[in-house]
Design an enzyme around this catalytic site. Structure first.
Site, PDB file in Angstrom:
ATOM      1  N   GLU A   1      -4.806  93.099  44.623  1.00 14.67           N
ATOM      2  CA  GLU A   1      -6.742  92.595  43.924  1.00 14.67           C
ATOM      3  C   GLU A   1      -7.118  93.488  44.646  1.00 14.67           C
ATOM      4  O   GLU A   1      -8.246  94.403  43.767  1.00 14.67           O
ATOM      5  CB  GLU A   1      -6.899  91.348  44.326  1.00 14.67           C
ATOM      6  CG  GLU A   1      -6.196  90.693  43.994  1.00 14.67           C
ATOM      7  CD  GLU A   1      -4.593  90.716  43.656  1.00 14.67           C
ATOM      8  OE1 GLU A   1      -4.016  90.536  44.908  1.00 14.67           O
ATOM      9  OE2 GLU A   1      -4.652  88.351  44.024  1.00 14.67           O
TER      10      GLU A   1
ATOM     11  N   SER B 151      -4.218  89.909  57.283  1.00 15.83           N
ATOM     12  CA  SER B 151      -6.178  89.168  57.010  1.00 15.83           C
ATOM     13  C   SER B 151      -6.000  88.328  58.377  1.00 15.83           C
ATOM     14  O   SER B 151      -5.661  88.466  59.491  1.00 15.83           O
ATOM     15  CB  SER B 151      -5.715  88.135  55.714  1.00 15.83           C
ATOM     16  OG  SER B 151      -4.972  86.983  56.231  1.00 15.83           O
TER      17      SER B 151
ATOM     18  N   LYS C  37       3.961  97.448  68.818  1.00 17.12           N
ATOM     19  CA  LYS C  37       4.465  98.062  68.084  1.00 17.12           C
ATOM     20  C   LYS C  37       3.511  98.583  67.089  1.00 17.12           C
ATOM     21  O   LYS C  37       2.796  97.950  66.564  1.00 17.12           O
ATOM     22  CB  LYS C  37       5.489  96.553  67.461  1.00 17.12           C
ATOM     23  CG  LYS C  37       6.667  95.835  67.463  1.00 17.12           C
ATOM     24  CD  LYS C  37       8.251  97.619  68.210  1.00 17.12           C
ATOM     25  CE  LYS C  37       9.003  97.127  68.888  1.00 17.12           C
ATOM     26  NZ  LYS C  37       9.239  98.221  69.391  1.00 17.12           N
TER      27      LYS C  37
ATOM     28  N   CYS D 142     -29.412  69.042  55.647  1.00 16.72           N
ATOM     29  CA  CYS D 142     -29.522  68.527  53.510  1.00 16.72           C
ATOM     30  C   CYS D 142     -28.680  67.202  53.523  1.00 16.72           C
ATOM     31  O   CYS D 142     -29.168  66.714  53.527  1.00 16.72           O
ATOM     32  CB  CYS D 142     -28.211  69.577  53.188  1.00 16.72           C
ATOM     33  SG  CYS D 142     -28.655  70.247  51.460  1.00 16.72           S
TER      34      CYS D 142
ATOM     35  N   GLU E 101     -29.737  76.367  60.072  1.00 16.48           N
ATOM     36  CA  GLU E 101     -28.444  77.227  60.263  1.00 16.48           C
ATOM     37  C   GLU E 101     -28.526  78.241  59.871  1.00 16.48           C
ATOM     38  O   GLU E 101     -28.086  79.238  60.339  1.00 16.48           O
ATOM     39  CB  GLU E 101     -27.148  76.379  60.753  1.00 16.48           C
ATOM     40  CG  GLU E 101     -26.942  76.715  59.001  1.00 16.48           C
ATOM     41  CD  GLU E 101     -27.133  75.622  57.803  1.00 16.48           C
ATOM     42  OE1 GLU E 101     -28.252  74.885  58.871  1.00 16.48           O
ATOM     43  OE2 GLU E 101     -26.165  74.708  56.898  1.00 16.48           O
TER      44      GLU E 101
ATOM     45  N   HIS F  12     -31.009  74.696  54.874  1.00 20.35           N
ATOM     46  CA  HIS F  12     -30.692  75.070  56.065  1.00 20.35           C
ATOM     47  C   HIS F  12     -30.672  75.507  56.910  1.00 20.35           C
ATOM     48  O   HIS F  12     -30.774  76.447  56.980  1.00 20.35           O
ATOM     49  CB  HIS F  12     -28.838  75.280  55.303  1.00 20.35           C
ATOM     50  CG  HIS F  12     -28.283  74.964  54.683  1.00 20.35           C
ATOM     51  ND1 HIS F  12     -27.411  74.171  54.864  1.00 20.35           N
ATOM     52  CD2 HIS F  12     -28.669  74.344  53.780  1.00 20.35           C
ATOM     53  CE1 HIS F  12     -26.670  73.452  53.764  1.00 20.35           C
ATOM     54  NE2 HIS F  12     -27.655  73.429  53.078  1.00 20.35           N
TER      55      HIS F  12
HETATM   56  N1  GLN Z   1     -25.010  67.521  48.035  1.00 23.31           N
HETATM   57  C1  GLN Z   1     -25.975  67.066  48.375  1.00 23.31           C
HETATM   58  C2  GLN Z   1     -26.889  67.910  46.983  1.00 23.31           C
HETATM   59  O1  GLN Z   1     -26.809  68.769  45.896  1.00 23.31           O
HETATM   60  C3  GLN Z   1     -25.942  68.110  49.511  1.00 23.31           C
HETATM   61  C4  GLN Z   1     -25.991  69.998  49.544  1.00 23.31           C
HETATM   62  C5  GLN Z   1     -25.342  70.407  51.019  1.00 23.31           C
HETATM   63  O2  GLN Z   1     -25.429  69.799  51.741  1.00 23.31           O
HETATM   64  N2  GLN Z   1     -25.225  71.345  50.851  1.00 23.31           N
HETATM   65  O3  GLN Z   1     -28.187  67.514  46.916  1.00 23.31           O
END
Ligand code: GLN
Length: 538
Positions: A151, A14, A189, A383, A511, A509
């Site tokens: 699986e 994997s 190999k 977050c 990112e 988020h």
């Molecule tokens: N635990 C926090 C919430 O539920 C932040 C969640 C997170 O950082 N993605 O609001």
């Protein structure tokens, strides 16, 4: 042209990087003008990875439509710059759930419900689903797990059936394996690859192309040997050497002519050569950084590389945009406290406090925020990182010593982070979260507005708790500015401290939407702020 279906399986071990190979091939085909998407079929019984601890399976990647998916979907989006959706990630759990629900509804009345044909029919339906939208020329399906696992057998069986049900020129199978190098014998190999292909063939699937992960170059003789023993065309055995960056892999696959083999077998004529200029310009910047900065990533899943995958990748993109190498130092928040924080974080050029769930390590995150706020080091909270920035400010600036998030302390006297009333009624796991893309309005004259260069944006969310609007005025009066707001529900999405050189935190988020060719603007500016710290200290 019919929709073409490419399947990628893995053997021998994997973690060989099937997702990167699938994404690289997709990138090459896209760069030749085709509309391509990638989907992942995961062999576990969870309905989705939303309930999995990041230690189990790495980061949970969230799509625009709010699906909680495998982190490989993040790679697909970063490579292709095209959004994925719920339909791009299917688990065995979801397949069984659909079939069992239909059984209870009486859809199979009188029949014995079995793996073949009922489960495999549902797998095939989903494998073909995105192809039926008419949005894509090519669908690449990555089959999770390793061939030979119990699986993944129903997925391989579904592939076997499709191999004959689809026109021959619409189906292609790629098998990724490992060619280990035995130091003592000084030899590569091929036996594990032979066995893996035999296993796949014994399940009725014939690979068209074998991609071999290897540390050393495969000689022509070795390639011929693998082709001979694995029953594929000579020339259809290609190597994937360890690369210095995952974004180099599409170029390596191009050099091995993977895209050419694929378009020939799938009978797609008249395509231009791949145009990878955008990615190539990015790689150039990545390769030749002018500076190096140190940024702390303060979180609680730091022992596992993949737990913050999208954040790590965003730093790669933002670093290149600043011609600067970003060294991301993962700091275990559980080990941080007010007495050691200056020593651990003192030499950092920037501090990011990461997302997360639960109460472990929260006090360490708060200590990191306090250090960044008081010392003027650039700070970025995401977050849970934003929520802890709010708690820290409430405790240490507003003087509310008991301030907390109700996730950690349900009976706090100052619930500065709390759950919205309508959410409290929902109890089913996964159903209480704000998930996926939401609009956000950025206020004029704020850092956030300046960073994005526009006032209305959309970013993705994954959380249950929110900034408690009851305290907004008190925060603003004390110097924590609300700079981004959800226009429909008046929720606080971005906060910043204007008197600080760089202090911003987001409930969303950012990112999740960063790509090499479109680096995320907050990350870009955060790295720039870190670079300014470095340059001013010289
Ligand atoms: N635990 C926090 C919430 O539920 C932040 C969640 C997170 O950082 N993605 O609001």
């Amino acid at each position: 042209m019919n929709t073409k279906y490419i399947f990628v399986t893995g053997g021998v071990a994997s973690s060989l990087g099937k997702g990167i190979i699938a994404a690289s091939l997709a990138k090459l085909l896209q760069a030749r003008g085709l509309r391509v998407t990638i989907q992942k079929f995961d062999p576990y019984l969870n309905i989705d990875p939303g309930t999995l601890n990041p230690y189990e399976h790495g980061e949970c990647y969230v799509t625009e439509d709010g699906a909680e998916t495998d982190l490989d979907l993040g790679h697909y989006e970063r490579f292709l710059g095209v959004y994925t959706s719920q339909a791009n990630n299917v688990t065995t759990g979801r397949i069984y759930n659909t079939v069992i629900t239909r059984e209870r509804e009486g859809a199979y009345l009188g029949k014995t419900v079995q793996i073949v044909p009922h489960i495999t029919d549902e797998i095939k339906r989903r494998m073909l689903l995105l192809g039926k939208t008419g949005d894509y020329n090519v669908i690449i399906t990555e089959v999770g797990g390793t061939v030979g696992d119990m699986e993944s057998q129903p997925f391989v069986e579904a592939m076997r059936q499709l191999q004959w049900e689809l026109p021959e020129e619409d189906f292609l199978s790629i098998h990724l394996t490992l060619i280990p190098y035995l130091k003592a014998a000084q030899e590569l190999k091929t036996k594990p690859t032979q066995h893996s292909v035999q296993e796949l063939q014994s399940q009725g699937v014939h690979p068209d192309i074998i991609v071999c992960r290897t540390e050393k170059e495969l000689t022509p003789e070795l390639r011929r040997k693998i082709a001979l023993f694995c029953n594929v065309k000579p020339g259809h055995v290609i190597q994937s050497m360890d690369a210095w960056s995952i974004y180099q892999v599409p170029f390596n696959m191009e050099a091995e002519h993977l895209d050419q083999m694929v378009v020939r077998k799938l009978d797609i004529p008249d395509l231009p050569e791949p145009d990878l200029s955008g990615l190539s310009a990015f790689l150039d910047r990545l390769k030749h950084p002018k500076h190096e900065v140190d940024i702390a990533l303060v979180g609680k899943y730091v022992e596992l590389q993949d737990a913050y995958k999208s954040i790590q990748e965003s730093f790669v993109h933002a670093g290149a945009a600043n011609e600067c190498k970003v060294h991301v130092h993962c700091i275990q928040s559980e080990h941080l406290n007010p007495s050691n924080v200056a020593q651990v974080l003192g030499h950092m050029h920037g501090i990011l406090v990461a997302p997360g769930f639960g109460s472990r390590g929260l006090e360490g995150k708060i200590a990191a925020v306090q250090f960044a706020r008081e010392s003027g080091v650039p700070f970025f909270g995401i977050c849970l990182g934003m929520q802890m920035a709010v708690v820290e400010f409430a405790r240490n600036v507003l003087g509310w010593a008991d301030a907390a998030s109700t996730e950690e302390t349900p009976d706090t006297g100052h619930p500065v982070i709390d759950m919205m009333e309508e959410q409290k009624k929902l109890t089913l796991m996964g159903h209480t979260m704000r998930l996926g893309a939401y609009p956000c309005h950025l206020l004029d004259g704020t850092l956030a507005r300046d960073i994005y260069g526009t006032s209305d944006i959309s970013e993705r969310h994954r959380h249950r708790y929110e900034f408690n609007n009851q305290y907004r005025e008190a925060f603003e009066a004390a110097g924590l500015k609300v700079s981004g707001i959800n226009p429909d529900h008046n929720l606080v999405e971005v906060v910043e401290i204007p008197s600080h050189p760089f202090f911003i935190a987001t409930q969303f988020h950012p990112e999740l939407k960063s790509t090499p060719e479109r680096p995320q603007p907050i990350f870009v500016r955060f790295v720039k702020a870190a670079l300014d710290v470095l340059l001013s200290s010289k």
